[in-house]
Design a protein around this motif. Sequence first.
Motif, short mmCIF file in Angstrom:
data_model
loop_
_atom_site.label_atom_id
_atom_site.label_comp_id
_atom_site.label_asym_id
_atom_site.label_seq_id
_atom_site.Cartn_x
_atom_site.Cartn_y
_atom_site.Cartn_z
N LYS A 227 0.87 -1.06 -0.11
CA LYS A 227 -0.22 -0.15 0.23
C LYS A 227 0.88 1.12 -0.13
CE LYS A 227 -3.53 2.01 2.35
NZ LYS A 227 -3.49 2.49 3.59
N GLU B 171 0.82 4.01 -2.96
CA GLU B 171 0.46 5.46 -2.50
C GLU B 171 1.12 6.16 -2.91
OE1 GLU B 171 -3.24 4.61 0.31
OE2 GLU B 171 -0.43 5.63 0.76
N GLN B 172 2.56 5.41 -3.14
CA GLN B 172 3.86 6.41 -3.16
C GLN B 172 4.29 7.12 -4.71
OE1 GLN B 172 7.96 4.62 -2.94
NE2 GLN B 172 7.76 6.11 -0.35
N VAL C 15 0.07 1.21 -9.59
CA VAL C 15 -1.00 0.10 -8.48
C VAL C 15 -0.78 -0.88 -9.13
CG1 VAL C 15 -3.34 0.69 -8.20
CG2 VAL C 15 -2.25 2.62 -7.80
N PHE D 89 -7.92 0.68 -5.69
CA PHE D 89 -6.92 1.85 -6.72
C PHE D 89 -7.18 1.27 -8.02
CE2 PHE D 89 -4.59 1.22 -2.45
CZ PHE D 89 -4.57 2.71 -1.71
#
Lengths: 218, 255, 216
Positions: free
Chosen positions: A176, A180-181, A185, C74
């Motif tokens: 995760k 996010e970084q 994805v 996501f």
Amino acid sequence: MTFDVNYIWRNLPLLLEGLQLTVLVSLFGLLLAVPLGLVVALALLRRGRPENLAARAYVQWFRNTPPLIQIYLVYFGFPMIGLSWNPLATGVVGLAIYHGAFLAEVFRAGIAAVSDRQMMAARALGMTDGKAMRRIIIPQVVRLMLPAIANELVLLAKNSSLLSTIAIVELTMAGKLLAEQSGAVYEVFAAVAALYVILTVGMGLALRRAEWKLRLEH
Amino acid sequence: MIVVEGVVKRFGALVALRGMTFEVARGEVVCLIGPSGSGKSTMLRCMNFLERYDEGRVVIDGETIGYEGDGSERRVRRAVDLARQRRRVGMVFQSYNLFPHQTVLENVLEGPVHVLGRPKAEARAEALALLEKIGLAAKAGERPARLSGGQQQRVAIARALAMKPEVMLFDEVTSALDPELVGEVLQAIRGLAEEGMTMVLVTHEIAFAREVAHRIIFMDEGQIVEAGPARELVMNPRTVRLQAFLRRFREGYML
Amino acid sequence: MPEIAALKYLPVLVAALATTAKLSAMVVACGLALGVTLTAAAHLGGKAVALAIGAVGYVVRGMPLLVFVFGVYFALPPSFTFDTKMLAAVVAMSVYMAAFVFEIFRGAIAGVPRGLTDAASAIGMTPRLAFRRMVLPVALRMTVAPIVNRTVMSIKGTSLASAIGVWELSLAGREIIQRDLQPFQVLGMIALFYFVICWAVALAGAAVERRVSFEH
């Protein structure tokens, strides 16, 4: 959208570190859950005693509430009563409490199945019931229950992903953070999912082999 | 009526039947006996093509069971055709195999109503008469799980009879039963024999075979070792293998 | 009787419970429907289709629900017109449940004893008729207990929607705890909500199981 395989390779060490923690947490969780399940199973078998009621309540309660809530309970609750552990121990305990309830049911059924036949034989040899349980029944049950224990370890490994919600950087959390970084994805979650699948399938195979060996030796 | 001709059955490298040849006349009762693993159940299952034989043929009333065409042209019949052929042959199994989700009456009605498409009311009257005959009319509304093994096996016989088969096959139908329940099932089969039903039975009940069967076929290792009139075969076995088999049987029986 | 301080949060928690209930109902309904559809597709679509569904199901079941939820969330493009979080949760959890439902049905159908199909063949049924009248009804009865189990799992699993920010029971609870430090009372209340739902489902399932048992 493109799928960058190289990105996965570059960041694999990070994910593998998370995987390591996932494995560790699962094994420790199982190490705690098995004795817990065994003790509860013995209580489940003693009808009409006070500990029987407690054991039944424990099993029903934890089977029918989300493991996430149980992990929260340990994580947020224990510091309130003066137990301030590191989050890792907290997570392990939370997982063990949940999976102990499932193992208790499995063990109960296993003991009941073995003891009917074997308790008689042990008594006929002049053993006390307690001794028969320790020496005859439980060793058989553990061997008999090995596939079920293996199955529980796989479930434990999957549920250990919940520890990401209490800031433990196991595999899911590692993925995760990375996603996010970087925004990569698809790459990250495909890799994380693949690692979990490899892990759970591998655990299943390893334990089946261990079981096979045990059977050959006896 | 039934002609079995050079039937060979292989399970991989294992040859279960090595060229079985025999005939069964209309109204005849034939018992297949032999040690376990001799292939007698396999032979029986080939006779309604629950087991696919590899060579030879089983012919009932002039029609080859399971295959159409000949020689290199031979191929397995279509599923619908196989089903049609099996309607003429009733079969009763060692483990009863009643339909667990249906009542006793529904089990007996299943074939006539859902396979033959007969009107329910008419089939129902006949089914009840059949249950009456085997002494289980009172259990018509029960589920099989509530019945004893002997009762279940009698229902299985009624279920097969409800199709009005020309031949009945019995596959060790008393082997799974407690000793005290064997009698009621044998009694039902004896009744059928007296009515002139054509039957082939695989059985371990030698005394019963001697009494009810017209002929006995003794099999070993997938072949016929000895065959003949029932009484004579049991009283005066000619081959060493049958003598040994009967001796073992008697010793076991005495125990 | 000691005062339960957390009672003042009851209205908030009940509102969150409504989301949990809605989410659970959607996941269970969609999961069952999709699982049944996949089973039928695998059965009617030939070997290749069955193999493909089986393989995908195996992989999905092998990963944690949370990872699957993150992945779907996501991967979905952000949208202003509808609630992406809720959508991601419903989609991910339904597909996850369907993978298990598929396996339960597949196993039950494969587990119908050979003797039953033999008996059906012996009274002259075609394989298709035998499947409809014998295999399916018997297999369906075998699936009641595992399906109920899976339903309870799915309901408990909705708590993971909190990880992507769906405001349901677990997230509401977490917010309250971080403000008010009454973890035992608040979490106890939340757990009780979950327990009542899951317990009721389990009891109802046991009743259904008794009704369809072969001895009934």
